[in-house]
Design a protein around this motif. Sequence first.
Motif, PDB file in Angstrom:
ATOM      1  N   HIS A 597       1.027  -1.273  -0.047  1.00 53.14           N
ATOM      2  CA  HIS A 597      -0.095   0.089   0.105  1.00 53.14           C
ATOM      3  C   HIS A 597       0.820   1.322  -0.129  1.00 53.14           C
ATOM      4  O   HIS A 597       0.148   2.583  -0.112  1.00 53.14           O
ATOM      5  N   SER A 647      -8.257   7.248  -9.248  1.00 54.26           N
ATOM      6  CA  SER A 647      -9.628   6.862  -9.420  1.00 54.26           C
ATOM      7  C   SER A 647     -10.228   8.003  -9.830  1.00 54.26           C
ATOM      8  O   SER A 647     -10.816   8.857  -8.953  1.00 54.26           O
ATOM      9  N   VAL A 654      -5.763   6.476  -4.742  1.00 52.24           N
ATOM     10  CA  VAL A 654      -6.259   5.310  -3.787  1.00 52.24           C
ATOM     11  C   VAL A 654      -4.874   4.349  -3.442  1.00 52.24           C
ATOM     12  O   VAL A 654      -4.202   3.769  -4.575  1.00 52.24           O
ATOM     13  N   ASN A 656      -4.562   1.462  -2.429  1.00 53.75           N
ATOM     14  CA  ASN A 656      -4.702   0.060  -2.634  1.00 53.75           C
ATOM     15  C   ASN A 656      -5.442  -0.187  -3.891  1.00 53.75           C
ATOM     16  O   ASN A 656      -6.089  -1.124  -3.963  1.00 53.75           O
ATOM     17  N   LEU A 657      -5.632   0.820  -4.535  1.00 51.60           N
ATOM     18  CA  LEU A 657      -6.644   0.707  -6.195  1.00 51.60           C
ATOM     19  C   LEU A 657      -6.169  -0.712  -6.842  1.00 51.60           C
ATOM     20  O   LEU A 657      -7.456  -1.399  -7.280  1.00 51.60           O
ATOM     21  N   SER A 660      -7.922  -3.501  -4.663  1.00 57.01           N
ATOM     22  CA  SER A 660      -9.378  -2.916  -3.728  1.00 57.01           C
ATOM     23  C   SER A 660     -10.383  -4.134  -3.791  1.00 57.01           C
ATOM     24  O   SER A 660     -11.273  -4.270  -2.770  1.00 57.01           O
ATOM     25  N   GLU A 663      -9.371  -7.060  -1.656  1.00 55.10           N
ATOM     26  CA  GLU A 663      -9.364  -6.725  -0.388  1.00 55.10           C
ATOM     27  C   GLU A 663     -10.510  -6.037   0.269  1.00 55.10           C
ATOM     28  O   GLU A 663     -10.926  -5.797   1.486  1.00 55.10           O
ATOM     29  N   GLU A 665     -12.122  -3.327   0.111  1.00 58.86           N
ATOM     30  CA  GLU A 665     -12.323  -1.747   0.773  1.00 58.86           C
ATOM     31  C   GLU A 665     -11.501  -0.877  -0.118  1.00 58.86           C
ATOM     32  O   GLU A 665     -10.276  -1.492  -0.932  1.00 58.86           O
ATOM     33  N   ILE A 666     -11.611   0.143   0.252  1.00 61.10           N
ATOM     34  CA  ILE A 666     -10.697   1.392  -0.283  1.00 61.10           C
ATOM     35  C   ILE A 666      -9.764   1.922   0.715  1.00 61.10           C
ATOM     36  O   ILE A 666     -10.208   2.243   1.644  1.00 61.10           O
ATOM     37  N   ARG A 667      -8.710   2.102   0.300  1.00 60.22           N
ATOM     38  CA  ARG A 667      -7.720   2.951   1.444  1.00 60.22           C
ATOM     39  C   ARG A 667      -6.999   3.922   0.830  1.00 60.22           C
ATOM     40  O   ARG A 667      -6.486   3.953  -0.164  1.00 60.22           O
ATOM     41  N   SER A 700     -10.833   5.006   6.496  1.00 58.61           N
ATOM     42  CA  SER A 700     -10.396   4.346   5.245  1.00 58.61           C
ATOM     43  C   SER A 700      -9.118   5.149   4.914  1.00 58.61           C
ATOM     44  O   SER A 700      -8.348   4.652   4.012  1.00 58.61           O
TER      45      SER A 700
END
Length: 852
Positions: A597, A647, A654, A656-657, A660, A663, A665-667, A700
């Motif tokens: 990440h 994004s 993002v 971790n696009l 995502s 996973e 989720e969006i981080r 997030s």
Amino acid sequence: MGCSRRSFLKTNIKASAALGLSPYDLLPNQNEEVKEEGNENIENPFKSLDLSPAQWIWPRVGRTLPNSIVMFRKTFPISNEPRNCLAYIHADSRYRLWINGEYVCFGPAPHDPRFPEIDKIEVSSYLKRGENCIGVEVLFYGHGDGTWPTGVPGFIMRLSLENQIIGTNADWHCTIAKAWPAGKYKRWFLRAFQEEFDARKYPYGWNWTTFNDRHWKKASVISNSSPKEPLIKSDSKDYLTNSGGTQADLRLIERQIPLLKNRNITVNALREVFELDWKIAPEHFFDFAFSEEESFTWQPCPEKVQTNKTLWQFHAHPDTAKAFTFEFSEQIVGFPFFSIHAKEGTIVELLVHEAHLVKGTHRLLNTHFNSWSRFICKNGWNHFQTFDFESVKWLQLHVRNTEGSIILKDIGVRRRTYPFETMPTIATSSKNYNKVLQACTNTILNQSQDLIVDGMGRERQQYSNDIGHVIHALFFGFNAGQLVARFCNTFSQGITEAGYFLDCWPAFDRLTRIYQREIGITRWGPLVDHGIGFVFDCHYYYLYSGDLTQLKFVYPRIKRFYHFLKDLISKDGLAPVEDLGVPVVWVDHLGFKKQKHKHCAFNLYLLSMLRDPLVKLAKAFQDVTLANEALKLSDRLLRNLKASYWSPEKQSFVSNLPWSLEEKEIRYDERSLSLVLLYDLVEKAKQDKMIQLLKERPPSMGRSFATNAVWRYWALTKVDEVDSLIDEFENEWHQMPSVLENNTMGEFFRLQHDDTSQWSHASVAPLICFYRGILGIQPLEPGSKRIEIRPQLGSLQFIKGELRTAMGPLHFDLKQRKGKLTGRIQLPENMEAVYVDSNGIGSEHHSEILLR
């Protein structure tokens, strides 16, 4: 863990240095001719020293055990009243200098052993007409230390009088000290000296002229040593690592910063007294860190301790021990001391800690990296002081192996601080914010001394990236350009042949990490992102000081680092954050759930460095080719980053696009979004969502730890969101336990007592952001000849004080009422300023800015 890229092959070859061979081939020659374009006319800031007729000396021994102390002395007459008497002195690893029985100083400053800085001391006030005596205690670490990467034992001193020169040679007398047992184990990974001192074996009076040293030996001149060159070039060897004997062309230079100041601070209060009944040998508890439950039972002291606030008297029993826990008014750094009247053989362990909870779960303070020293008494009065310095809020004396009446007195710390020309003078309308600013100031007194470090209670090492931010406060609040210049030079000496920096140099840490990384037994290694942060630091040094001379040898090392980074880029057009081989990518403690990440943030950090500080430094050194190349590389990285991490739906980068969906989720992360805003890496029309994220900090978004919070604050002040800063400074930062209890800034917002937490750490964002955000100072030309001032008081009703620049002090007194700013800003002579109002309209000013 092997290296996966060709650029690391040199590192693999050289990694054997950390396994016992000389590590000095890793690094470039400080005095080699710098042939970079534009450098030839820049003055060399380092003048070579010749200490002749002095010579490097040591006892005639076959090996020197780690943590050995050698005592040297020399008597000599002076016929006239002493005037202008200069002493030049250096020793590996640390020394204490005494003249005619009076303590003079502790040194030298931590340094790369190839580039030692010789201490220069005016000593006329310590000398007298007639017979005089110089006494020097030299501690050789042997074990690596957070302030000592490696070295070889030796000592040199040259004293220049009006009509004579006293220099170390074979006529000096020396002895291996018996009071400190030679070969003592090290305290922990990054502290070499676990002190044990036996007053019964100490030759009191040794540093006076009347002492009889007939049993001492004559010193020996170290073979193949020169008074013009570092000791590391001689035949002196460290038998543990076989360091020494480099053939590089090296020289001695004069110390680049002033000697530190010392001031005695006494304890504020006695907070705890209790009695211990030991189940095991106390030495085992301290040596092996057994748990308290296994080691002793305790009870509150059943007998009254008589006290008059400076003296404590009690009765000791031979079958029990007593512990006295003292507190200082704030956390400080220095040399703990105490006096005790007791029977011969009485043992006192002196323990120190940064944070302790009275009536908590721990009785003894042995929970902070084995921070204890042991003192054994002679009969009667004993006056003890630790050889090395400590980070102290709490001081505890554990008294045992004695009986009868015991008296304790004169308990305190000889506090050491850099002799700053000035201190921050800031007042705001917020009491809470003022308290935080005071804690920032005290923290800098603790961590910016002869090095600029994270904290003095753990590593005591220089870092960039998170720690380098402190240089903004050092310039604006303390006028400490010399100290920052030394930081730039000493850190840069840790450049490797592969091109990355040993990022906490000069220290033992990263030399050890090289071999550990090679065989895959640690996650820590040289931090590449700290090298990126270092380029920012050097640019700010030049921007604030206007001085390129101190960067003469630094810039070629930065250029080497640039080529390392360029070679690091993978087939996807981005720099990796995993599987780098020896070096690693860190970025932040807390801001990321997974190492991958960090990929977006690391590349944004890299490209921001390339397009701003590196380009500006290259142009300053007339290196147009590198400036153009770096800018093109930055643009290419940004295009690739947008393709991978931007994004359109979220209108944000993002973290971790690419992962995502799996996973679920969006981080986001603070560093990425802050850099995008600071350097306008996307057009302003697309920044609103990222501004909102930085303001609101949703779950997030990974939050930076305290020392790195400055990036987010800078970004928010750029987009006129200063109220978010002030609110957090007044509340979240003000509630930091270290602020409330220690008058310091902690490493984290949540800190624990009686553990290894760092309660005085370089987390001084509230002070940095006052200057650069709230007051809104930004130099537009190197040396602050021309600056921008863009005040944003937010919810503050007033600010007033002084800010230092290379042009002189800038005074400000600003008030805000109903959104209107009034007051005065007085500029230094010959400074030009662009004042930017709340509407973004700029106006030129000289001498002063009047706001009505």
